[in-house]
Design a protein around this motif. Structure first.
Motif, PDB file in Angstrom:
ATOM      1  N   ASN A  79      38.504  23.876  53.413  1.00 28.63           N
ATOM      2  CA  ASN A  79      37.416  24.446  52.500  1.00 28.63           C
ATOM      3  C   ASN A  79      38.243  24.838  51.384  1.00 28.63           C
ATOM      4  N   PHE A  80      37.940  24.981  50.039  1.00 30.74           N
ATOM      5  CA  PHE A  80      38.452  25.264  48.974  1.00 30.74           C
ATOM      6  C   PHE A  80      37.502  26.226  48.339  1.00 30.74           C
ATOM      7  N   ASP A  81      38.120  27.468  47.596  1.00 30.22           N
ATOM      8  CA  ASP A  81      36.985  28.295  47.227  1.00 30.22           C
ATOM      9  C   ASP A  81      37.696  29.139  46.021  1.00 30.22           C
ATOM     10  N   VAL A  82      37.113  29.683  45.316  1.00 33.50           N
ATOM     11  CA  VAL A  82      37.659  30.741  44.265  1.00 33.50           C
ATOM     12  C   VAL A  82      37.844  32.166  44.548  1.00 33.50           C
ATOM     13  N   ALA A  83      38.458  32.891  44.588  1.00 30.61           N
ATOM     14  CA  ALA A  83      38.597  34.328  45.043  1.00 30.61           C
ATOM     15  C   ALA A  83      37.901  35.132  43.751  1.00 30.61           C
ATOM     16  N   ASP A  84      37.904  34.993  42.673  1.00 32.07           N
ATOM     17  CA  ASP A  84      37.262  35.773  41.404  1.00 32.07           C
ATOM     18  C   ASP A  84      36.087  35.110  41.020  1.00 32.07           C
ATOM     19  N   ALA A  85      35.049  34.612  41.907  1.00 30.28           N
ATOM     20  CA  ALA A  85      34.011  33.964  41.538  1.00 30.28           C
ATOM     21  C   ALA A  85      32.934  34.654  40.671  1.00 30.28           C
ATOM     22  N   GLU A  86      32.944  36.216  40.840  1.00 30.81           N
ATOM     23  CA  GLU A  86      32.202  37.040  39.875  1.00 30.81           C
ATOM     24  C   GLU A  86      32.308  37.047  38.558  1.00 30.81           C
ATOM     25  N   ARG A  87      33.686  36.943  38.193  1.00 37.58           N
ATOM     26  CA  ARG A  87      34.240  37.074  36.818  1.00 37.58           C
ATOM     27  C   ARG A  87      34.043  35.793  36.257  1.00 37.58           C
ATOM     28  N   LEU A  88      34.044  34.897  36.900  1.00 42.29           N
ATOM     29  CA  LEU A  88      33.950  33.525  36.315  1.00 42.29           C
ATOM     30  C   LEU A  88      32.377  33.497  36.050  1.00 42.29           C
ATOM     31  N   LYS A  89      31.204  33.847  37.045  1.00 41.62           N
ATOM     32  CA  LYS A  89      29.812  33.856  36.619  1.00 41.62           C
ATOM     33  C   LYS A  89      29.510  34.682  35.350  1.00 41.62           C
TER      34      LYS A  89
END
Length: 237
Positions: free
Chosen positions: A153-163
């Motif tokens: 599985n791949f994910d993004v660590a800083d998802a909140e900043r992107l949101k």
């Protein structure tokens, strides 16, 4: 004359009551509420995954449950020690499965199934913080003896900043659209009265694993797209 005066006062009182009647106030509120505009808009950001999750482990068999577990413990200790030596931090190695179960023969010729031995399984969930090393980590795990490799599985660590970036884009698009409607209607845009949002989240991407891995296993994480949709109501003036 006195009767006429009393009649005038009664008429004035009736007019005042009519003016302040709740229905009249509600009608005024409804009229004010009509002077709004509601729009929907989206904001989108794209990011390359910078985290990867995999499961790796061992399945061992023996005649007894104790022996199967002992063999598995020794094999998994080798795998975990090797992964740590390869740079995977202890906090990024988490046991996800530990089980000991009986193996049965097939029922045949009227004879019931019987215990043929035991199987022990132990799997760990690995967090790989350098996606470019994922193929290398898979190869290391298999070379250390891991014979069970789960989904990637791949994910993004800083998802909140992107949101937050997507939210800003969505609100800017919503205001631009509302201003266009207001100008076309010959009125001015007022304050924001209501905001609601829907988010198409950055969920991990699942990749089906291969049964075996060769050196320098190629892995392509691709990219992830996050979309925020906002529904905004503005006052008009």
């Amino acid at each position: 004359m006195r009767n006429l005066s009393m009649m005038g006062m009664a008429a004035a009182l009736a007019a005042a009551v009519a003016l302040w009647h709740p229905n009249a106030a509600m009608a005024a509120d409804d009229k004010a509420a009509e002077r709004t505009v509601s729009v929907s808009a989206t904001g989108t950001v794209t990011a390359e995954p910078d985290l990867a999750y995999i499961t790796a482990g061992m399945a061992t068999e023996a005649d007894t449950a104790r022996e199967a577990l002992a063999r598995n413990n020794a094999a998994m200790a080798k795998v975990i020690d090797g992964l740590k030596a390869a740079g995977i931090a202890a906090r990024d190695i988490q046991t996800s499965t530990l089980a000991v179960e009986a193996r049965y023969t097939q029922a045949k010729d009227g004879r019931p199934a019987a215990i043929a031995g035991y199987r022990a399984r132990n799997q760990v969930r690995l967090t790989v913080r350098d996606v470019k090393r994922l193929g290398e980590v898979l190869d290391i795990a298999v070379s250390l003896g891991a014979n069970q490799v789960g989904g990637i599985n791949f994910d993004v660590a800083d998802a909140e900043r992107l949101k937050d970036e997507a939210r800003k884009q969505a609100m800017a698009n919503a205001r631009r659209r509302a201003e266009l409607y207001a100008a076309a209607a010959g009125v001015q845009l007022g304050a924001v009265l209501r905001i609601a949002e829907n988010i198409e989240d950055l969920r991990p991407v699942a990749v089906a694993p291969r049964a075996s891995f060769a050196a320098a296993t190629p892995i392509e994480p691709g990219s992830r797209t996050l979309t925020v949709e906002v529904h905004v109501t503005y006052a008009l003036r």
